[in-house]
Design an enzyme around this catalytic site. Structure first.
Site, PDB file in Angstrom:
ATOM      1  N   ASP A  44      53.500  29.837 105.345  1.00 35.55           N
ATOM      2  CA  ASP A  44      53.442  29.712 103.901  1.00 35.55           C
ATOM      3  C   ASP A  44      52.464  30.781 103.392  1.00 35.55           C
ATOM      4  OD1 ASP A  44      53.698  26.766 101.805  1.00 35.55           O
ATOM      5  OD2 ASP A  44      53.625  28.881 101.275  1.00 35.55           O
TER       6      ASP A  44
HETATM    7  C1  GLC Z   1      53.984  28.332  97.807  1.00 36.82           C
HETATM    8  C2  GLC Z   1      54.668  27.141  98.437  1.00 36.82           C
HETATM    9  C3  GLC Z   1      55.915  27.484  99.210  1.00 36.82           C
HETATM   10  C4  GLC Z   1      56.552  28.724  98.611  1.00 36.82           C
HETATM   11  C5  GLC Z   1      55.584  29.863  98.853  1.00 36.82           C
HETATM   12  C6  GLC Z   1      56.119  31.169  98.249  1.00 36.82           C
HETATM   13  O1  GLC Z   1      52.584  28.151  97.821  1.00 36.82           O
HETATM   14  O2  GLC Z   1      53.887  26.299  99.266  1.00 36.82           O
HETATM   15  O3  GLC Z   1      56.780  26.346  99.164  1.00 36.82           O
HETATM   16  O4  GLC Z   1      57.794  28.997  99.246  1.00 36.82           O
HETATM   17  O5  GLC Z   1      54.281  29.615  98.335  1.00 36.82           O
HETATM   18  O6  GLC Z   1      56.148  31.072  96.860  1.00 36.82           O
END
Ligand code: GLC
Length: 701
Positions: free
Chosen positions: A264
């Site tokens: 993430d």
């Molecule tokens: C965010 C989320 C994730 C998302 C990523 C990219 O913090 O936790 O679900 O895909 O960052 O935006």
């Protein structure tokens, strides 16, 4: 088709830095992006930017931008390896479906697949080929804002819908330009964050992890999901970015997952904050060994991995395995043959067909929680008040995790009511609460639109109460004092504590955040042109103090219900939820009769029941099958959903629903982490929700 020979050939030509470049997902907004693309550092780019609005929704603004970045990679980097463009398109692009929690309330895999198909069609038209969806985190704590993004509290329902979403996004052949690589998230157990606080730690027993949180990911892997995102959280002190046993062990080795694992946002670097790494080099080493193949946005991998290999701290074979997985995804997508998007396809955005798909999804997502008979409303000779803080909301209808839906393409509920019945019904409306209370006495019925705005739902919007937002409850109580029959339309990304409304209002329609066509679906339902069939994919607690409260809990040594007071209970509130998992009313009424259970083989059972529409209104009913494994080597839930079926019944019509249970359906993961079947007594229920139904039992040797 195997791409392994092509991957081997390409891998053999890559320098170490070019290999690590494929493990790097750069943020689209970094200042030196074009040079980094030319240097081969952009295996992927995350398009996390807010969209630059074009003159119309069909303007291919992003498509042109991404095609140019792709051209830099293909024509100006040494090996010309195309870029994966990732974006969060969780439940719709320009045409937005209900939030996933609302889609789950349809209990309809075809609906989820169709919304995912439309989403893939529109996002891919703009050059996106990697979608960070579906969210398949089991969520049992509605304080957690991200309960909105997933398919609810049940492993079986979530697994079925996870597979439908993957099919919808990826289609039959990922070289089809109208498909995207799906990335199921957030591996694993993110919904168990303590206190319902986002990014917090979790405490998940191994048996609970296996039987509750992992099944949807196992289902997504079986459906061929191209990527999986590991979560921000830790499990018992082990951050997912370091969780070798789960990522390299279970996901890749035990399950044979051949896609790639992406972190993430900056989660690899965050291991320093977790306190399990001192330096960025430590972070890179720990995550590469744990099995994370791509680093989202922290650039730890591109900064540190090559030196770790050159100093013999990390075997290049680890890098090679990760790069294979990323290249495999690009070959599956056909990017080496067709790296660019056809910008003309952006004309499909918000097409009538796409709008029809999300309208049907919105209709089936609506859950009628209470109705004293006030609904459906007559379409004429009526004075209707449409009041409330969200009566005019438009962007709110598209939910908290939607970047690309534009409010210009969304009708408000008030406007939809005006469009539908304005010619024959007197509609009184005002934004102001005081004015509403003055004119409400002139109404035959009031539609009160209340609930959560998008600033109070979704990621990192966790709350300590499940009450309606401040002012909304007071508004309902003031309306109630005027004693005009009131139907509440509740918008939210979570189950709210609606006990007062349940006691005092005539009707409650839970609409979640219903998407681009949501307002029309709501008004069709209010005025009887659509009969609601939604069933809640989450338990509705009476108050936040009951949380966590889920239907598939274990019995404890002092189970409910008991006539004495020595069972697991609260002294100051009932034990039961306000509305149970699987609950939802209809304008029709249905009767369940004649449960039959037949053991068809040593470890297989057939279960049937008859369902009759005992009303004068045609309607859909989602019949649900639950079991209980009464005695096993670990304590098993008091109920587990194992099947469901949607029946469309004419007035007076009876249909028979039949469920087949196999050994796997009756198995569970035991203390040693193995899927095991244990013979013995099983209880069975077939009914309209997790709380009621025809009861029976069978024994297997
Ligand atoms: C965010 C989320 C994730 C998302 C990523 C990219 O913090 O936790 O679900 O895909 O960052 O935006």
């Amino acid at each position: 088709m195997s791409f392994e020979l092509k991957i081997d050939a390409l891998l053999g030509r890559m320098t170490l830095v070019e290999k690590v470049g494929q493990m790097c997902q750069l943020a689209i907004f970094i200042p030196d992006l074009e040079d980094r693309i030319r240097q081969g550092h952009a295996g992927s780019i995350i398009c996390s930017n807010s969209p630059t609005p074009g003159n119309t929704p069909q303007d291919p603004v992003l498509a042109l931008q991404l095609n140019e970045y792709q051209r830099l990679a293909v024509e100006e980097s040494r090996l010309g390896i195309p870029i994966l463009f990732g974006r969060d398109v969780l439940h719709g692009y320009k045409t937005v479906g209900p939030i996933p929690l609302g889609q789950a309330a349809t209990w309809n895999p075809e609906i989820i697949e169709s919304v995912a198909r439309v989403t893939a069609c529109e996002a891919s038209a703009d050059g996106i080929n990697l979608n960070f969806a579906p969210v398949i985190d089991i969520a049992r704590d509605p304080r957690w804002g991200r309960i909105a993004e997933g398919f609810g509290e049940d492993p079986h329902l979530c697994s079925v819908l996870a597979q439908a979403a993957v099919r919808g996004y990826q289609g039959e052949d990922l070289t089809d330009p109208a498909t995207v690589l799906a990335c199921a998230k957030h591996f694993a157990g993110y919904g168990a964050v303590e206190g319902g606080r986002d990014y917090n730690g979790t405490e998940i027993a191994a048996t609970t992890l296996r039987n509750i949180y992992l099944p949807p990911f196992w289902a997504a892997v079986r459906a061929g999901v191209g990527a999986i995102m590991s979560g921000f959280h830790d499990i018992g002190g082990i951050p997912m970015s370091a969780h070798r046993e789960l990522v390299a062990g279970i996901l890749k080795e035990e399950w044979g997952f051949e896609g790639f694992v992406i972190s993430d946002w900056a989660a690899i670097d965050e291991m320093r904050q977790h306190g399990v790494a001192e330096t960025r080099a430590d972070c890179a080493l720990i995550s590469a060994l744990a099995g994370l193949d791509m680093d989202m946005a922290s650039e730890v991998y591109i900064d540190e991995l090559a030196a770790l290999v050159e100093t013999n701290q990390l075997a290049e074979a680890v890098i090679d395995d990760a790069v294979r997985r990323v290249l495999r995804a690009k070959f599956r997508l056909g990017l080496f043959d067709q790296p660019y998007t056809d910008v003309k396809r952006a004309s499909l955005h918000l097409s009538p067909d796409h709008r029809q798909v999300v309208r049907k999804a919105a209709e089936q997502s609506l859950v009628l929680l209470k109705n004293d008979g006030i609904l459906p409303l007559a379409k004429s000779d009526l004075t209707v008040g449409v009041f409330g803080p969200l009566a005019n909301a438009r962007k709110t209808l598209c939910g908290a995790w939607n970047l690309d839906g534009h409010e210009d393409s969304v009708l408000s509920i008030l406007d939809a009511v005006r469009d539908k019945v304005g010619a024959n019904v007197e509609i009184l409306a005002t934004d102001l609460v005081d004015d509403a209370l003055k004119i409400a006495p002139r109404c035959d019925v009031v539609i009160a639109v209340v609930g959560e705005g998008i600033a109070r739902s979704g990621e990192n919007n966790c709350i300590t109460t499940l009450d309606l937002p401040p002012g909304h409850q007071a508004f309902l109580e003031a309306l109630h004092a005027i004693q005009v029959p009131t139907a509440a339309i509740v918008l939210a990304g979570r189950p709210l504590a609606l006990e007062w409304a349940d006691r005092n209002l005539s009707a409650i329609l839970m609409v979640w955040h219903p998407g681009t066509e949501g307002a029309k679906a709501i008004t069709d339902t209010l005025f009887g042109d659509h009969n609601p069939s939604g069933k809640s994919p989450v338990t509705f607690p009476r108050n936040v103090g009951q949380v966590p409260l889920h239907y598939n809990h274990r019995p404890t040594g002092r189970p409910l219900p008991r006539n004495d007071r020595r069972h697991s209970r609260y002294a100051d509130a009932p034990d039961s939820p306000l509305y149970p998992f699987g609950y939802g009313l209809s304008y029709s009424t249905f009767e369940y009769r004649n449960l039959h259970i037949t053991v068809t083989a040593p470890r297989a059972v057939s279960i049937s029941a008859e369902i009759t529409n005992t009303s004068s209104t045609a309607g859909d009913e989602i019949a649900q099958l639950y079991i209980r494994d009464v005695v096993a080597s670990i304590s098993r839930p008091v109920k587990e959903l194992k099947g469901f079926s949607r029946l469309s019944l004419k007035p007076g019509e009876t249909q028979t629903v039949v469920f087949q249970l196999t050994q796997d359906d009756l198995s569970f993961y035991n203390q040693s982490g193995h899927l095991s079947f244990e013979p013995g007594l099983f209880k069975v229920w077939v009914g309209p929700d997790s709380n009621t139904g025809l009861a029976g039992q069978f024994e297997l040797k």
